[in-house]
Design a protein around this motif. Structure first.
Motif, mmCIF file in Angstrom:
data_model
loop_
_atom_site.group_PDB
_atom_site.id
_atom_site.type_symbol
_atom_site.label_atom_id
_atom_site.label_comp_id
_atom_site.label_asym_id
_atom_site.label_seq_id
_atom_site.Cartn_x
_atom_site.Cartn_y
_atom_site.Cartn_z
ATOM 1 N N ALA A 15 -6.451 4.481 0.741
ATOM 2 C CA ALA A 15 -5.628 3.393 1.250
ATOM 3 C C ALA A 15 -5.590 2.273 0.215
ATOM 4 O O ALA A 15 -6.614 1.655 -0.091
ATOM 5 C CB ALA A 15 -6.198 2.869 2.562
ATOM 6 N N GLY A 16 -4.418 2.032 -0.351
ATOM 7 C CA GLY A 16 -4.284 1.023 -1.396
ATOM 8 C C GLY A 16 -3.140 0.070 -1.111
ATOM 9 O O GLY A 16 -2.461 0.164 -0.081
ATOM 10 N N PHE A 17 -2.934 -0.848 -2.028
ATOM 11 C CA PHE A 17 -1.884 -1.860 -1.907
ATOM 12 C C PHE A 17 -1.029 -1.824 -3.166
ATOM 13 O O PHE A 17 -1.550 -1.733 -4.286
ATOM 14 C CB PHE A 17 -2.491 -3.256 -1.732
ATOM 15 N N LEU A 45 -2.412 8.700 -2.504
ATOM 16 C CA LEU A 45 -2.478 7.251 -2.360
ATOM 17 C C LEU A 45 -1.634 6.876 -1.155
ATOM 18 O O LEU A 45 -0.467 7.267 -1.060
ATOM 19 C CB LEU A 45 -1.941 6.559 -3.612
ATOM 20 N N TRP A 46 -2.204 6.099 -0.249
ATOM 21 C CA TRP A 46 -1.510 5.694 0.985
ATOM 22 C C TRP A 46 -1.149 4.219 0.887
ATOM 23 O O TRP A 46 -2.000 3.362 0.745
ATOM 24 C CB TRP A 46 -2.426 5.961 2.180
ATOM 25 N N LEU A 47 0.162 3.942 0.960
ATOM 26 C CA LEU A 47 0.685 2.583 0.958
ATOM 27 C C LEU A 47 1.317 2.285 2.317
ATOM 28 O O LEU A 47 1.860 3.187 2.958
ATOM 29 C CB LEU A 47 1.729 2.400 -0.150
ATOM 30 N N PRO A 48 1.296 1.037 2.761
ATOM 31 C CA PRO A 48 1.775 0.734 4.118
ATOM 32 C C PRO A 48 3.280 0.830 4.301
ATOM 33 O O PRO A 48 3.755 1.012 5.414
ATOM 34 C CB PRO A 48 1.279 -0.691 4.354
ATOM 35 N N ASP A 49 4.049 0.705 3.220
ATOM 36 C CA ASP A 49 5.503 0.666 3.359
ATOM 37 C C ASP A 49 6.132 1.331 2.139
ATOM 38 O O ASP A 49 5.728 1.076 1.002
ATOM 39 C CB ASP A 49 5.990 -0.784 3.469
ATOM 40 N N ASP A 60 3.052 10.642 -11.322
ATOM 41 C CA ASP A 60 2.325 11.830 -10.873
ATOM 42 C C ASP A 60 1.262 11.515 -9.822
ATOM 43 O O ASP A 60 0.423 12.359 -9.512
ATOM 44 C CB ASP A 60 1.690 12.552 -12.064
ATOM 45 N N VAL A 61 1.307 10.291 -9.270
ATOM 46 C CA VAL A 61 0.401 9.929 -8.182
ATOM 47 C C VAL A 61 1.143 10.128 -6.860
ATOM 48 O O VAL A 61 2.057 9.359 -6.532
ATOM 49 C CB VAL A 61 -0.078 8.469 -8.308
ATOM 50 N N PRO A 62 0.817 11.151 -6.077
ATOM 51 C CA PRO A 62 1.538 11.399 -4.816
ATOM 52 C C PRO A 62 1.172 10.351 -3.770
ATOM 53 O O PRO A 62 0.039 9.873 -3.718
ATOM 54 C CB PRO A 62 1.070 12.793 -4.406
ATOM 55 N N MET A 63 2.143 10.020 -2.939
ATOM 56 C CA MET A 63 1.953 8.913 -2.011
ATOM 57 C C MET A 63 2.320 9.292 -0.580
ATOM 58 O O MET A 63 3.227 10.087 -0.336
ATOM 59 C CB MET A 63 2.812 7.720 -2.428
ATOM 60 N N LEU A 64 1.584 8.665 0.340
ATOM 61 C CA LEU A 64 1.932 8.630 1.751
ATOM 62 C C LEU A 64 2.333 7.203 2.084
ATOM 63 O O LEU A 64 1.830 6.253 1.472
ATOM 64 C CB LEU A 64 0.726 9.019 2.611
ATOM 65 N N PHE A 65 3.219 7.050 3.081
ATOM 66 C CA PHE A 65 3.664 5.715 3.469
ATOM 67 C C PHE A 65 3.586 5.565 4.988
ATOM 68 O O PHE A 65 3.795 6.513 5.725
ATOM 69 C CB PHE A 65 5.105 5.457 3.000
ATOM 70 N N GLY A 66 3.319 4.344 5.416
ATOM 71 C CA GLY A 66 3.328 4.048 6.843
ATOM 72 C C GLY A 66 2.198 3.124 7.245
ATOM 73 O O GLY A 66 1.146 3.081 6.599
ATOM 74 N N ALA A 67 2.409 2.393 8.330
ATOM 75 C CA ALA A 67 1.369 1.509 8.862
ATOM 76 C C ALA A 67 0.209 2.311 9.424
ATOM 77 O O ALA A 67 -0.926 1.821 9.503
ATOM 78 C CB ALA A 67 1.959 0.604 9.937
ATOM 79 N N THR A 68 0.471 3.555 9.823
ATOM 80 C CA THR A 68 -0.572 4.461 10.293
ATOM 81 C C THR A 68 -0.354 5.823 9.651
ATOM 82 O O THR A 68 0.757 6.139 9.198
ATOM 83 C CB THR A 68 -0.546 4.615 11.820
ATOM 84 N N THR A 69 -1.396 6.622 9.637
ATOM 85 C CA THR A 69 -1.272 7.999 9.156
ATOM 86 C C THR A 69 -2.350 8.846 9.820
ATOM 87 O O THR A 69 -3.466 8.360 10.046
ATOM 88 C CB THR A 69 -1.385 8.088 7.619
ATOM 89 N N PRO A 70 -2.043 10.086 10.183
ATOM 90 C CA PRO A 70 -3.061 10.936 10.796
ATOM 91 C C PRO A 70 -4.099 11.383 9.768
ATOM 92 O O PRO A 70 -3.763 11.729 8.640
ATOM 93 C CB PRO A 70 -2.259 12.126 11.329
ATOM 94 N N ILE A 71 -5.355 11.343 10.173
ATOM 95 C CA ILE A 71 -6.459 11.834 9.349
ATOM 96 C C ILE A 71 -7.118 12.969 10.118
ATOM 97 O O ILE A 71 -7.554 12.789 11.264
ATOM 98 C CB ILE A 71 -7.486 10.715 9.061
ATOM 99 N N VAL A 329 -3.877 -3.043 5.578
ATOM 100 C CA VAL A 329 -2.955 -4.175 5.442
ATOM 101 C C VAL A 329 -2.840 -4.935 6.760
ATOM 102 O O VAL A 329 -2.518 -6.136 6.774
ATOM 103 C CB VAL A 329 -1.561 -3.690 4.968
ATOM 104 N N ALA A 330 -3.154 -4.265 7.871
ATOM 105 C CA ALA A 330 -3.071 -4.900 9.193
ATOM 106 C C ALA A 330 -4.019 -6.083 9.319
ATOM 107 O O ALA A 330 -3.803 -6.961 10.163
ATOM 108 C CB ALA A 330 -3.370 -3.871 10.285
ATOM 109 N N TRP A 331 -5.055 -6.129 8.470
ATOM 110 C CA TRP A 331 -6.057 -7.184 8.581
ATOM 111 C C TRP A 331 -6.089 -8.089 7.353
ATOM 112 O O TRP A 331 -7.042 -8.849 7.175
ATOM 113 C CB TRP A 331 -7.436 -6.563 8.808
ATOM 114 N N LEU A 332 -5.071 -8.037 6.531
ATOM 115 C CA LEU A 332 -5.062 -8.871 5.328
ATOM 116 C C LEU A 332 -5.133 -10.357 5.656
ATOM 117 O O LEU A 332 -5.714 -11.143 4.893
ATOM 118 C CB LEU A 332 -3.809 -8.594 4.483
ATOM 119 N N ASP A 333 -4.537 -10.759 6.771
ATOM 120 C CA ASP A 333 -4.540 -12.180 7.129
ATOM 121 C C ASP A 333 -5.951 -12.717 7.329
ATOM 122 O O ASP A 333 -6.182 -13.927 7.247
ATOM 123 C CB ASP A 333 -3.718 -12.418 8.396
#
Length: 343
Positions: A15-17, A45-49, A60-71, A329-333
């Protein structure tokens, strides 16, 4: 490479930014993904959006996107040290690791309880230096901590071939902008440095940073609350002499043969050390070469890969279950507007 969230066997999800400008911490995550995939792992690499896709992350870095993702129960979720909030489990039941790249940020989101962070199952921790491991092990003795050293790209960061070093001194001002402004004036006003080109690096692309370091005689380290200090390591690999602040966790890098540690917030001492080095720059050429050998012996991709493989195997030995992970990212604030503000 882009992929939608979905179910894959035995994945490792970071999970990255996606920051607008190059981020050393996220870059190290992408290097982990690349190394793991080279050894046959399903790493992402999982990005929120999806709109967060940034051009400095390699294609060549594959990515997932979304506020949530199944693990899945066989997956491993790797999370940054910030924001980690007591009792806010981002993936209840899932197998998790906190990749702690700066131990000073461990409790940045608030106070901790004795069972920090209160996640189930409890996460392992990966640190980037022995200093960071020791601090975290003392602060969180109930959690397993191991070192996965940061790699230094010796191909990108290297001395300019067949070229004498100009009288160039460079530094990053990001973590100490006010002190950097003061230091720049001190250097510019010193007659001993009248022939020196002063280069302040501000949000420069990585290739520009490498080109600047490749032709710098001296790099000034202005780190602050560091666990490692990647700019210092890259300057050493580039054949620079290094002067400045170790930032705490970066003290190991100042064991290099051509590195001089200065007490914190002493810009006059930095100026005087830089002036002395410039006056003796030709005689110090062997130390510049020794700096490069020293750091690449300790922070090679092979060493990172070996430690990473062991860390992943140890993490997979722990329990895991299916979960719907919430991106941090949901808790960045919770970090507040002054999280990365320095002197």
């Amino acid at each position: 490479m882009v992929n939608r969230p979905g179910s894959y066997p035995r994945r490792i999800v970071y999970a990255g930014f996606a920051t607008r400008h190059h981020s050393g911490g996220v870059h190290v995550m992408t290097q982990h993904v690349q190394l793991l995939r080279q050894s046959g792992h399903e790493a992402w690499l999982w990005l929120p959006d999806e709109d967060d896709r940034t051009d400095w992350i390699a294609d060549d870095v594959p990515m997932l996107f979304g506020a949530t993702t199944p693990i899945g129960a066989d997956d491993l979720l790797v999370l940054p040290e910030t924001p980690t909030i007591q009792g806010r489990d981002p993936a209840l039941g899932a197998r998790k690791v906190i990749f702690n790249q700066n131990h000073f940020y461990t409790f940045a989101a608030g106070e901790s309880d004795a069972n920090f962070p209160g996640w189930l199952p409890a996460p392992a921790i990966w640190a980037v230096t022995a200093e960071s491991r020791n601090v975290l092990a003392a602060a969180l003795p109930e959690l397993p901590v191991r070192v996965v050293p940061n790699p230094v790209d010796g191909e990108l960061f290297a001395p300019a071939p067949g070229q004498a070093r100009p009288f160039r001194v460079s530094w990053f001002s990001k973590k100490r902008p006010r002190e950097a402004s003061l230091l720049k004036r001190l250097l510019a006003n010193d007659p001993r440095l009248s022939r020196v080109e002063l280069v302040e690096l501000v949000q420069a692309p990585r290739a520009e940073v490498a080109a600047t370091l490749a032709t710098s005689a001296v790099f000034i380290a202005l780190g602050h609350t560091e666990s490692f200090g990647l700019p210092v390591a890259e300057a050493l690999a580039s054949g620079c002499l290094v002067v400045g602040y170790d930032g705490g966790g970066g003290h190991e890098l100042f064991e290099a043969p051509g590195a001089w540690r200065v007490p914190d917030q002493r810009p006059l001492l930095i100026r005087d050390q830089v002036a002395e080095l410039i006056q003796n720059i030709d005689a110090l050429a062997p130390l510049r070469a020794a700096n490069r050998s020293w750091v690449l012996e300790r922070n090679s991709f092979a060493q990172t890969d070996a430690a990473l493989q062991e860390a992943v195997a140890a993490a997979w030995a722990g329990p895991g279950d299916d979960a719907l992970a919430v991106h941090p990212v949901a808790w960045l604030d919770s970090l507040g507007p002054n999280f990365t503000a320095y002197a």
